[in-house]
Design an enzyme around this catalytic site. Structure first.
Site, PDB file in Angstrom:
ATOM      1  CG  ASP A  96      -1.863   1.123   1.297  1.00 21.24           C
ATOM      2  OD1 ASP A  96      -2.350   1.513   0.230  1.00 21.24           O
ATOM      3  OD2 ASP A  96      -2.144   1.622   2.403  1.00 21.24           O
ATOM      4  CB  THR A 122      -1.754   6.403   2.228  1.00 18.33           C
ATOM      5  OG1 THR A 122      -1.875   7.061   0.970  1.00 18.33           O
ATOM      6  CG2 THR A 122      -1.931   7.399   3.351  1.00 18.33           C
TER       7      THR A 122
END
Length: 726
Positions: A421, A423
């Site tokens: 991922d 963020t």
């Protein structure tokens, strides 16, 4: 799992190797009402899932009869919680009393030591008295043999009655009894003594493995300085409640997880994270139990009770993880169940076939058959995998690398692709001011000063980023009046008699505040994946502030380490394509942007269909579908419940580099297991040949088994000192 199923956790003493655990597990599974059982040698614990009618005290007595004193860890069984979506290691037992699970006796005061010393003393006495009264030699050695063999034989018979007929104790009993029949009483007594010494050494090694992970618990101080009613009093750290305010003096260990409410200090997190450089922490920052306060007085608000702080959860998760078996361990268990009867059959054939078919001396070949029986003991083979996995799990936990069981530990090392991922995983998860551009004669400090005046006191993430940059650059912040949010546009107010507005480029364009060249600068910053806020003073743009969620400090190094390990990293993010490509470009990673949670899961499935073994690294919430779909789901976190419980593994300290370190640890453990299997089978093969050729007998046979077990255990314990490469 039915609604009436219960789960009870037991303390089981005296287990030193996987053979012990197998005997316990087999016996428990035979009891009516038991639906599942998992046993951990390292944690000296057993978790039994059963119906409401099971007598847990009677079950404890059955296991105690096998030579493993057992007691429930709680007064009453608890209902089974909802099963963890990832499988066998997912449950948490909040009733696990870690203190009661520990055996505080030193190893030299255990029953095994007393039995070994008794056998040794009896053997020495038999030698001494046998020289004085030769006629009594055989009787004396028979008595010495009985001292050590009778407890072994008793355990063998009880184990056979509980479903384990081919236990190591049974093989020893048969071998010693056969030696007596053919007149090798002295040798039988010595073999039993050596066997007891081997068991004792296994016990010492197992105790060391247990002490390693339990040593984490000792990092938390027993007392805390509680602020209550304006007074400071010392209270037990275990009594602290969430919300309590504690004072931590310079040099003291922090007694609980919490947030700093006042003070600033360098906190040494090396005892928990292995980081050599203390971290500077101030108001609002999180601190963890067991870390050491450096040079400042801290007031800390407790955020987790003693039983649920980071260290307690790590200990609990590692102990539960050690109860779940890795695929290799399950294979070895299945192999040993067929292997041991095969050894017994082979030993019987060696003992009877040559005399029957070739007229060879019965005594010689029975002796060789008995030696083969001892050589075939599966202890070293069976312990080769769980010892290494237990040590690997403990070593990882000490460095913030949590893996929920042996299957996960094995799986991490076989990953070929990692989907990360953006963020909060590759980036810090908080926007930062990256650029400040002054327009129309305003310099950077002036722009930052006016912007911070408007944003001062706001809890909005962008506002906090602006004020944090002003604080870091030591920019004065003048007072602002009539400050108000303009929904969907920005914030406005007055500073020094001038009307100010700080907001989006679209809002500034609607005011006609930007010239064409200024709009070009804004577009350039936006093209780098940054959010740009425009500062407008009296209707004219005087500055631009660009913000972006920047990569973690170690993100590039961590990704490079994964590539060096032969693993392909890719970025999966729901963020816009321009921002994703800008961040990915700085990290040298392929981005896939504007994804919904189901899109991330679909990409993971597609990679798996192409033959990749996929690891998914994310925050444990938005990435839940992809984490569940991946071969191994790894949660990034700072000791949060989500990070610890959502995925198969967790990187507690939020470092991308730790994902590569987890892979390295997994591969080190699997290499250790291969070495252990080679040692166990190699020594047996050598002594099998020398025994058949008549070069070695009973003593070397038991030494081979004991020696292999000790070598394998010692080799596995080397993993406790594992350190990630620099």
């Amino acid at each position: 799992m039915t609604g009436s199923a219960m789960r009870t956790r037991f303390k089981v003493e005296g287990m030193d190797c996987a053979s012990c655990a197998t005997k316990v597990e087999t016996a428990v599974r035979r009891q009516p009402g038991v639906s599942d059982v998992s046993v951990s040698v390292t944690a000296e614990s057993m978790t039994v899932t059963h119906g409401p009618d099971l007598d847990v005290r009677a079950l404890a007595r059955v296991i105690g009869g096998l030579g493993y004193p057992t007691a429930p860890l709680v007064d009453a069984p608890r209902p089974v919680e909802t099963p963890h979506p990832r499988g066998e290691a997912g449950h948490r037992d909040h009733d696990h009393d870690h203190g009661s699970a520990a055996d505080d006796r030193p190893w030299w005061r255990t029953p095994k030591v007393r039995l070994t010393l008794g056998s040794g003393c009896a053997l020495v006495a038999a030698y001494g008295l046998g020289h004085l009264v030769p006629a009594l030699g055989s009787v004396l050695f028979l008595a010495a043999l009985a001292v050590g063999l009778l407890p072994i034989a008793r355990r063998a018979v009880l184990a056979a009655g509980q479903g384990t007929p081919f236990s190591i104790e049974m093989l020893m009993t048969i071998a010693a009894g056969g030696a007596v029949v053919i007149g090798a009483v002295e040798e039988a007594a010595m073999v039993v003594f050596l066997f007891l010494v081997g068991e004792l050494l296994e016990g010492v090694a197992a105790a060391r493995a247990r002490a390693s992970i339990r040593g984490l618990s000792a990092l938390v101080p027993s007392l805390a300085r509680l602020e209550r009613g304006g007074l400071i009093e010392e209270v037990p750290a275990a009594s602290l409640l969430v919300g309590s305010i504690i004072l931590v003096r310079p040099g003291d260990r922090i007694p609980a997880d919490g947030d700093i409410v006042k003070g600033e200090s360098a906190v040494d997190e090396a005892p928990v994270t292995g980081e050599s450089v203390p971290k500077r922490k101030s108001e609002g920052d999180t601190v963890y139990a067991g870390t050491v306060n450096g040079d400042g007085l801290l007031r800390v608000r407790v955020t987790a009770a003693a039983g649920d702080n980071t260290i307690a959860r790590v200990v609990r998760l590692v102990e539960e993880a050690q109860e779940s078996k890795a695929p290799t361990e399950r294979f070895i268990d299945r192999f040993s169940r067929a292997y041991t009867p095969a050894v017994v059959a082979a030993a019987a054939l060696v003992a009877v076939v040559p005399p029957l078919l070739a007229g060879a001396p019965w005594t010689d070949w029975i002796y060789k058959g008995l030696a083969l029986l001892l050589i075939g003991c599966p202890c070293a083979l069976v312990i080769s995998t769980p010892a290494a996995i237990a040590a690997g799990l403990s070593a990882g936990a000490r460095r913030g690398l949590l893996m929920k069981g042996g299957a996960v530990l094995e799986g991490v090392g076989r990953i070929t692709t990692v989907a990360l991922d953006k963020t909060g995983t590759l980036t810090s998860g908080k926007p930062q001011v990256t650029d400040v551009v002054g327009l129309r004669g305003f310099d950077e400090r002036s722009v930052l000063s006016l912007a911070a005046a408007l944003e001062f006191g706001s809890s909005h993430p962008l506002a906090q980023a602006v004020t944090a940059r002003a604080k870091a650059d030591r920019v004065p912040v003048p007072p602002a009046i009539a400050v108000a949010a303009v929904p969907g546009r920005g914030v406005e107010g007055r500073v020094g008699g001038h009307a100010l507005f700080l907001g989006s480029a679209a809002a500034a364009a609607a005011m006609d505040a930007l010239s064409e060249p200024e709009a070009g600068i804004l577009d350039t910053l936006a093209g780098e994946g940054k959010s740009v806020a425009v500062l407008v003073r009296d209707g004219q743009a005087v500055g631009l502030l660009a913000l972006r969620d920047e990569p973690r400090e170690d993100a590039r190094r961590g990704l490079d380490a994964l590539k060096a390990a032969g693993i392909t990293p890719i970025m999966l993010t729901g963020d816009n394509r321009r921002t994703a490509e800008a961040v990915a470009g700085s990290l040298g990673i392929e981005p896939r942007a504007e994804l919904l949670p189901q899109d991330k899961q679909r990409i993971v499935r597609e990679l798996q269909a192409q033959g990749h073994r996929v690891g998914k690294v994310g925050d444990g919430i938005n990435d839940a579908p992809a984490l569940a779909a991946a071969h191994v789901g790894i949660a990034m976190g700072g000791g949060t419940d989500v990070a610890l419980e959502t995925a198969d593994a967790a990187v507690l300290h939020g470092r991308v580099m730790d994902v590569a370190r987890m892979v390295a640890l997994s591969r080190a453990v699997m290499a250790n297991i291969r070495q252990n299997i080679a040692i166990a089978l190699g020594l047996k093969a050598v002594f099998l040949v020398t025994t058949i050729l008549g070069l070695t007998g009973l003593w070397p046979a038991i030494l081979a088994d004991t020696g292999a077990t000790v070598l394998v255990t010692a080799n596995a314990m080397r993993l406790l000192a594992w350190r990630p490469a620099a």
